[in-house]
Design a protein around this motif. Structure first.
Motif, short mmCIF file in Angstrom:
data_model
loop_
_atom_site.label_atom_id
_atom_site.label_comp_id
_atom_site.label_asym_id
_atom_site.label_seq_id
_atom_site.Cartn_x
_atom_site.Cartn_y
_atom_site.Cartn_z
N UNK A 110 62.84 46.39 37.83
CA UNK A 110 62.32 45.80 36.51
C UNK A 110 61.42 44.89 36.46
N UNK A 111 60.51 44.47 37.40
CA UNK A 111 59.48 43.81 37.34
C UNK A 111 58.40 44.42 36.70
N UNK A 112 57.51 43.89 35.78
CA UNK A 112 56.59 44.38 35.08
C UNK A 112 55.04 43.44 35.55
N UNK A 113 54.27 43.87 36.28
CA UNK A 113 53.03 43.47 36.72
C UNK A 113 52.01 44.00 35.71
N UNK A 114 51.77 43.26 34.49
CA UNK A 114 50.99 43.97 33.73
C UNK A 114 49.70 43.58 33.64
N UNK A 115 49.17 42.57 34.45
CA UNK A 115 47.78 42.04 34.55
C UNK A 115 47.49 41.38 35.64
N UNK A 116 46.05 41.28 35.99
CA UNK A 116 45.60 40.56 36.82
C UNK A 116 44.37 39.37 36.35
N UNK A 117 44.63 38.23 36.81
CA UNK A 117 43.62 37.08 36.51
C UNK A 117 43.02 37.09 37.75
N UNK A 118 41.44 37.20 37.57
CA UNK A 118 40.61 37.00 38.52
C UNK A 118 40.17 35.34 38.66
N UNK A 119 40.08 34.85 39.68
CA UNK A 119 39.64 33.33 39.57
C UNK A 119 38.43 33.28 40.62
N UNK A 120 37.48 32.32 40.27
CA UNK A 120 36.19 32.56 40.87
C UNK A 120 36.32 31.77 42.23
N UNK A 121 35.62 32.48 43.37
CA UNK A 121 35.63 31.99 44.65
C UNK A 121 34.62 30.69 44.87
N UNK A 122 33.56 30.58 43.74
CA UNK A 122 32.72 29.49 43.77
C UNK A 122 32.04 29.37 42.37
N UNK A 123 31.20 28.49 42.19
CA UNK A 123 30.45 28.35 41.02
C UNK A 123 29.24 29.28 40.92
N UNK A 124 28.70 29.78 40.03
CA UNK A 124 27.59 30.54 39.79
C UNK A 124 28.04 32.18 39.68
N UNK A 125 26.73 32.86 39.94
CA UNK A 125 26.96 34.23 39.44
C UNK A 125 27.53 35.07 40.55
#
Length: 204
Positions: A110-125
């Motif tokens: 029944x678990x619904x994994x509906x998305x991903x949040x990408x977090x930054x590994x560092x500042x910048x490009x």
């Protein structure tokens, strides 16, 4: 002696042996079987699950009032929200972690994994190769969000972070984390809440 005295009591029938699968089954180590809370006197609407440790689930759950921090484990308690967002670092290794969790893990029914949040590994490009790989893995879910680097978090303590709550958005120039997250973090949280709400309506 009476006839009754001469009778021999039948030995009790042995209990049927339990299946080895029943005896040995334990929930996978990456399932979380306790009840999740949001930590903000709100019932958690969705759970944040880290693709690996140190990706920011605790900080994000602190900044998003309706979110629960499930650390790196899938929520498996029947009274806990079944709506999940995977959180992963926007790096090649972090995307590998996300892909492995989505493709290989056995998840609670029944678990619904509906998305991903990408977090930054560092500042910048972020290199374009990383973005391309993230786009490919992002096709395993319905939605993807990015959270930008927040320099002020370097000096902030988690218990001093005020949460964003649905129905409110700060001014675009707002920078005081003790009063609430930056506008971009709030709008991402609002979009996740809207997504969960729409998915719930489709299933009822």
């Amino acid at each position: 002696m009476t006839d009754h005295d001469n009778t021999v009591d039948a030995a009790p029938m042995p209990a049927a042996p339990m299946s080895a699968d029943v005896v040995s089954w334990q929930p996978p180590r990456y399932w979380r079987c306790d009840t999740l809370t949001s930590g903000h006197e709100l019932p958690p609407l969705f759970a944040l699950v880290g693709a690996a440790g140190g990706v920011g689930t605790t900080t994000l759950a602190r900044m998003w009032g309706p979110a629960a921090d499930s650390e790196t484990r899938w929520p498996a308690h029947p009274e806990t929200t079944q709506w999940c967002v995977l959180v992963a670092r926007l790096s090649m290794a972090g995307i590998d972690d996300a892909a492995a969790r989505l493709r290989d893990d056995v998840r609670p029914e029944g678990l619904d994994v509906f998305g991903i949040v990408w977090t930054p590994p560092r500042p910048g490009r972020i290199p374009k190769e990383v973005h391309r790989y993230a786009s490919t893995v992002g096709e395993l879910v319905d939605h993807c969000w990015r959270v930008a680097w927040i320099e002020d978090l370097m000096l902030a303590r988690r218990d001093a972070l005020a949460p964003w709550l649905p129905g409110s958005l700060p001014d675009s120039k707002h920078t005081d984390l003790a009063a609430g997250p930056p506008l971009a973090v709030c709008t991402t949280g609002a979009d996740i809440v809207d997504t969960v709400t729409h998915r719930y309506r489709r299933t009822t």
